[in-house]
Design a protein around this motif. Structure first.
Motif, PDB file in Angstrom:
ATOM      1  N   VAL A   1       0.947  -1.267  -0.055  1.00  0.00           N
ATOM      2  CA  VAL A   1      -0.167   0.038   0.092  1.00  0.00           C
ATOM      3  C   VAL A   1       0.759   1.300   0.023  1.00  0.00           C
ATOM      4  CG1 VAL A   1      -1.773   1.163   1.137  1.00  0.00           C
ATOM      5  CG2 VAL A   1      -2.036  -1.236   1.210  1.00  0.00           C
ATOM      6  N   ALA A   2       0.585   2.180  -1.078  1.00  0.00           N
ATOM      7  CA  ALA A   2       1.563   3.464  -1.171  1.00  0.00           C
ATOM      8  C   ALA A   2       0.803   4.278  -0.707  1.00  0.00           C
ATOM      9  CB  ALA A   2       1.909   3.470  -2.695  1.00  0.00           C
ATOM     10  N   GLY A   3       1.573   5.695  -0.558  1.00  0.00           N
ATOM     11  CA  GLY A   3       0.810   6.973  -0.160  1.00  0.00           C
ATOM     12  C   GLY A   3       1.039   7.373   1.177  1.00  0.00           C
ATOM     13  N   LEU A   4       1.563   6.533   1.960  1.00  0.00           N
ATOM     14  CA  LEU A   4       1.665   6.768   3.461  1.00  0.00           C
ATOM     15  C   LEU A   4       3.496   6.774   3.784  1.00  0.00           C
ATOM     16  CD1 LEU A   4      -1.066   4.490   5.186  1.00  0.00           C
ATOM     17  CD2 LEU A   4      -1.309   6.682   4.168  1.00  0.00           C
ATOM     18  N   GLU A   5       4.288   6.695   2.819  1.00  0.00           N
ATOM     19  CA  GLU A   5       5.420   6.890   3.047  1.00  0.00           C
ATOM     20  C   GLU A   5       5.980   7.949   3.880  1.00  0.00           C
ATOM     21  OE1 GLU A   5       4.987   4.907  -1.031  1.00  0.00           O
ATOM     22  OE2 GLU A   5       3.997   6.682   0.176  1.00  0.00           O
ATOM     23  N   PHE A   6       5.244   9.118   3.840  1.00  0.00           N
ATOM     24  CA  PHE A   6       5.781  10.214   4.436  1.00  0.00           C
ATOM     25  C   PHE A   6       5.613  10.021   6.028  1.00  0.00           C
ATOM     26  CE2 PHE A   6       0.927  11.025   4.185  1.00  0.00           C
ATOM     27  CZ  PHE A   6       0.831  11.534   5.346  1.00  0.00           C
ATOM     28  N   MET A   7       4.861   9.213   6.507  1.00  0.00           N
ATOM     29  CA  MET A   7       4.835   8.964   8.063  1.00  0.00           C
ATOM     30  C   MET A   7       6.009   8.404   8.385  1.00  0.00           C
ATOM     31  SD  MET A   7       0.975   7.742   8.485  1.00  0.00           S
ATOM     32  CE  MET A   7      -0.511   8.651   7.983  1.00  0.00           C
ATOM     33  N   ARG A   8       6.538   7.855   7.769  1.00  0.00           N
ATOM     34  CA  ARG A   8       8.116   7.646   7.981  1.00  0.00           C
ATOM     35  C   ARG A   8       8.957   8.515   8.489  1.00  0.00           C
ATOM     36  NH1 ARG A   8      12.748   7.149   9.565  1.00  0.00           N
ATOM     37  NH2 ARG A   8      14.290   5.769   9.040  1.00  0.00           N
ATOM     38  N   GLY A   9       8.820   9.955   8.139  1.00  0.00           N
ATOM     39  CA  GLY A   9       9.362  11.244   8.694  1.00  0.00           C
ATOM     40  C   GLY A   9       8.778  11.725   9.401  1.00  0.00           C
TER      41      GLY A   9
ATOM     42  N   ASP B   1     -10.619  20.832  22.224  1.00  0.00           N
ATOM     43  CA  ASP B   1      -9.702  20.454  23.432  1.00  0.00           C
ATOM     44  C   ASP B   1     -10.349  19.388  24.354  1.00  0.00           C
ATOM     45  OD1 ASP B   1      -7.946  22.382  22.781  1.00  0.00           O
ATOM     46  OD2 ASP B   1      -8.436  23.854  24.270  1.00  0.00           O
ATOM     47  N   GLY B   2      -9.668  18.506  24.699  1.00  0.00           N
ATOM     48  CA  GLY B   2      -9.992  17.314  25.267  1.00  0.00           C
ATOM     49  C   GLY B   2     -10.434  16.263  24.725  1.00  0.00           C
ATOM     50  N   ALA B   3     -10.793  16.251  23.448  1.00  0.00           N
ATOM     51  CA  ALA B   3     -11.135  15.028  22.631  1.00  0.00           C
ATOM     52  C   ALA B   3      -9.799  13.987  22.316  1.00  0.00           C
ATOM     53  CB  ALA B   3     -11.629  15.372  21.286  1.00  0.00           C
ATOM     54  N   VAL B   4     -10.144  12.759  22.766  1.00  0.00           N
ATOM     55  CA  VAL B   4      -8.798  12.069  22.825  1.00  0.00           C
ATOM     56  C   VAL B   4      -8.946  11.180  21.610  1.00  0.00           C
ATOM     57  CG1 VAL B   4      -7.321  10.077  23.761  1.00  0.00           C
ATOM     58  CG2 VAL B   4      -8.576  12.055  25.233  1.00  0.00           C
ATOM     59  N   VAL B   5      -8.165  11.259  20.473  1.00  0.00           N
ATOM     60  CA  VAL B   5      -8.174  10.424  19.333  1.00  0.00           C
ATOM     61  C   VAL B   5      -7.686   8.951  19.752  1.00  0.00           C
ATOM     62  CG1 VAL B   5      -7.355   9.908  16.944  1.00  0.00           C
ATOM     63  CG2 VAL B   5      -7.482  12.301  17.846  1.00  0.00           C
ATOM     64  N   ILE B   6      -8.655   7.919  19.291  1.00  0.00           N
ATOM     65  CA  ILE B   6      -8.126   6.521  19.464  1.00  0.00           C
ATOM     66  C   ILE B   6      -7.869   5.767  18.343  1.00  0.00           C
ATOM     67  CG2 ILE B   6      -9.236   6.497  21.789  1.00  0.00           C
ATOM     68  CD1 ILE B   6     -11.686   5.054  20.508  1.00  0.00           C
ATOM     69  N   SER B   7      -8.444   6.285  16.961  1.00  0.00           N
ATOM     70  CA  SER B   7      -7.827   5.423  16.071  1.00  0.00           C
ATOM     71  C   SER B   7      -8.117   6.175  14.812  1.00  0.00           C
ATOM     72  CB  SER B   7      -8.787   4.172  15.773  1.00  0.00           C
ATOM     73  OG  SER B   7     -10.262   4.555  15.580  1.00  0.00           O
ATOM     74  N   ALA B   8      -7.680   5.936  13.612  1.00  0.00           N
ATOM     75  CA  ALA B   8      -7.846   6.665  12.397  1.00  0.00           C
ATOM     76  C   ALA B   8      -7.681   5.678  11.100  1.00  0.00           C
ATOM     77  CB  ALA B   8      -6.869   7.779  12.204  1.00  0.00           C
ATOM     78  N   ARG B   9      -8.565   5.993  10.239  1.00  0.00           N
ATOM     79  CA  ARG B   9      -8.308   5.130   8.866  1.00  0.00           C
ATOM     80  C   ARG B   9      -7.689   6.147   7.782  1.00  0.00           C
ATOM     81  NH1 ARG B   9     -13.428   2.540   6.617  1.00  0.00           N
ATOM     82  NH2 ARG B   9     -14.251   4.610   6.891  1.00  0.00           N
ATOM     83  N   PHE B  10      -6.658   5.517   7.066  1.00  0.00           N
ATOM     84  CA  PHE B  10      -6.204   6.329   5.962  1.00  0.00           C
ATOM     85  C   PHE B  10      -6.285   5.640   4.648  1.00  0.00           C
ATOM     86  CE2 PHE B  10      -3.273   7.136   9.843  1.00  0.00           C
ATOM     87  CZ  PHE B  10      -3.838   8.512   9.896  1.00  0.00           C
TER      88      PHE B  10
ATOM     89  N   ASP C   1       6.460  16.974   1.814  1.00  0.00           N
ATOM     90  CA  ASP C   1       5.296  17.244   0.845  1.00  0.00           C
ATOM     91  C   ASP C   1       4.016  16.646   0.902  1.00  0.00           C
ATOM     92  OD1 ASP C   1       7.017  19.410  -0.278  1.00  0.00           O
ATOM     93  OD2 ASP C   1       7.842  17.755  -1.607  1.00  0.00           O
ATOM     94  N   ARG C   2       3.583  15.883   1.955  1.00  0.00           N
ATOM     95  CA  ARG C   2       2.456  15.323   2.282  1.00  0.00           C
ATOM     96  C   ARG C   2       2.006  15.654   3.595  1.00  0.00           C
ATOM     97  NH1 ARG C   2      -0.097  10.387  -0.450  1.00  0.00           N
ATOM     98  NH2 ARG C   2      -1.414  11.944  -0.894  1.00  0.00           N
ATOM     99  N   GLU C   3       0.766  15.316   4.138  1.00  0.00           N
ATOM    100  CA  GLU C   3       0.343  15.703   5.230  1.00  0.00           C
ATOM    101  C   GLU C   3      -1.204  14.774   5.526  1.00  0.00           C
ATOM    102  OE1 GLU C   3      -0.149  19.889   5.659  1.00  0.00           O
ATOM    103  OE2 GLU C   3      -1.901  20.007   4.328  1.00  0.00           O
ATOM    104  N   VAL C   4      -1.455  14.768   6.659  1.00  0.00           N
ATOM    105  CA  VAL C   4      -2.638  13.711   7.031  1.00  0.00           C
ATOM    106  C   VAL C   4      -3.968  14.037   6.273  1.00  0.00           C
ATOM    107  CG1 VAL C   4      -4.010  13.295   9.079  1.00  0.00           C
ATOM    108  CG2 VAL C   4      -1.524  12.754   9.255  1.00  0.00           C
ATOM    109  N   SER C   5      -4.032  15.157   6.312  1.00  0.00           N
ATOM    110  CA  SER C   5      -5.484  15.704   5.466  1.00  0.00           C
ATOM    111  C   SER C   5      -5.390  15.114   4.100  1.00  0.00           C
ATOM    112  CB  SER C   5      -5.491  17.230   5.524  1.00  0.00           C
ATOM    113  OG  SER C   5      -4.344  17.773   4.747  1.00  0.00           O
ATOM    114  N   ASP C   6      -4.387  14.691   3.480  1.00  0.00           N
ATOM    115  CA  ASP C   6      -4.153  14.336   2.181  1.00  0.00           C
ATOM    116  C   ASP C   6      -4.677  12.706   2.212  1.00  0.00           C
ATOM    117  OD1 ASP C   6      -2.872  16.614   1.040  1.00  0.00           O
ATOM    118  OD2 ASP C   6      -0.972  15.991   1.590  1.00  0.00           O
ATOM    119  N   VAL C   7      -4.582  11.893   3.079  1.00  0.00           N
ATOM    120  CA  VAL C   7      -4.951  10.497   3.280  1.00  0.00           C
ATOM    121  C   VAL C   7      -6.160  10.029   4.250  1.00  0.00           C
ATOM    122  CG1 VAL C   7      -2.576  10.048   2.340  1.00  0.00           C
ATOM    123  CG2 VAL C   7      -3.018  10.101   4.741  1.00  0.00           C
ATOM    124  N   LEU C   8      -6.414  11.002   5.280  1.00  0.00           N
ATOM    125  CA  LEU C   8      -7.412  10.509   6.333  1.00  0.00           C
ATOM    126  C   LEU C   8      -8.475  10.369   5.897  1.00  0.00           C
ATOM    127  CD1 LEU C   8      -7.548  10.107   9.466  1.00  0.00           C
ATOM    128  CD2 LEU C   8      -8.496  12.370   9.292  1.00  0.00           C
TER     129      LEU C   8
END
Length: 309
Positions: free
Chosen positions: A126-134, A189-198, A151-158
């Motif tokens: 699965v490509a497109g998430l390589e930037f998270m390595r950095g 404020d105070g919202a805790v992220v527990i999971s995400a899908r990319f 040159d990529r950010e979470v908004s591009d893939v979330l």
């Protein structure tokens, strides 16, 4: 049967902990949990056993104390007076990564490190998430701050994320609801992220791995990775590079107390000699002042600063 919540030191807890399974610690030192290795204590540190434990804890708290989630602590100054309320630290039960190879959807716990997410995606083709390595951090922090690199950010893939609100309500929010801008989201404020899908796309594992290796090498060569630092200090102004502005203002190597501007990458601050958080933040403010005086550009902090001065 799992044990009830452990409360250290015999201190009275802010809520009834009967039936909770996590660990609740009063006056918890936070310096060891953040990259700068500086700062004060949390009034309370809660390490939930799992998502249900977290929801129950926050429901019982009823919004009566402020809540802050803490990930890898890589983009954070914890002020010396400590953090009021409750700091929530997610553990291994929030670090799973699952991949649907048919759709290239990567489903991650908020405690998963960026390099783990990128590596799992690579192994699944699965490509497109390589930037998270950095990005030095965890998924929860990425989602809240619209983390990015190369040159990529979470908004591009979330696709969406699941959060537990201060009162214990669990919500799944599509990316549009987060109203992303540069290193900022509309999460309350105070919202805790527990999971995400990319969302990724099909790719060749060898090519994905090569791109990740290039990102890793670029970071190693340009950034002071093996130091007590907090990552990029200031946001890049439109059309400009923060490090160039800092360098041009003569701040390379500038010191305040035990804190120093990195000579390797001037958008990094370092704890070089038992710096206090006041040293680090004060140095950042002095850099901002000098940059504005030199170039007329008002730098904005990218590093989050939390707690009591």
């Amino acid at each position: 049967m799992a044990p009830d919540c452990e409360v250290e030191g015999g201190v009275a807890a802010p809520i009834d902990t009967q039936g909770l399974r996590g660990k609740l610690t009063p006056d918890a030192p936070l310096a060891k949990l953040v990259w700068f290795k500086a700062g004060g204590k949390a009034d309370w540190l809660f390490e939930p056993a799992d998502a249900e434990d977290l929801k129950e804890f926050l429901q019982r708290l009823e919004g009566n104390l402020p809540v802050m989630a803490l990930g890898l602590g890589s983009n954070l100054i914890v002020r010396d007076g400590g953090v009021p309320g409750v700091v929530v630290k997610l553990g291994k039960s929030f670090a799973d990564v699952a991949i649907d190879e048919a759709t290239c959807v990567v489903d991650c716990g908020a405690g998963a490190h960026g390099i783990l997410v990128a590596s799992a995606a690579r192994d699944a083709g699965v490509a497109g998430l390589e930037f998270m390595r950095g990005i030095p951090g965890t998924v929860g922090g990425f989602v809240r701050m619209n983390g990015g690199a190369y040159d990529r950010e979470v908004s591009d893939v979330l696709i969406d994320c699941t959060v537990v609100m201060p009162g214990g309500q669990c919500l799944t929010l599509p990316v549009a609801d987060l109203q992303y801008t540069y290193r900022h989201s509309a999460l309350p404020d105070g919202a805790v992220v527990i999971s995400a899908r990319f969302q990724g796309q099909p790719g060749d594992p060898a090519a994905i791995g090569a791109k990740m290796d290039a990102i890793g090498e670029a970071r190693e060569n340009s950034q002071p990775l093996r130091t007590k630092t907090g990552g990029s200090t200031f946001k890049n102004p439109p059309g400009k590079k923060a490090w160039e502005l800092v360098d041009a203002a003569g701040c390379r190597g500038l010191r305040m107390g035990g804190a120093q501007v990195s000579e390797k990458h001037t958008n990094f601050l370092l704890n070089v000699d038992n710096a206090t958080s006041a040293d680090i933040e004060g140095l950042g403010e002095e850099v901002k002042r000098r940059v504005y005086e030199h170039s007329g550009v008002e730098l904005e902090w990218e590093i989050q600063r939390v707690g009591r001065p």
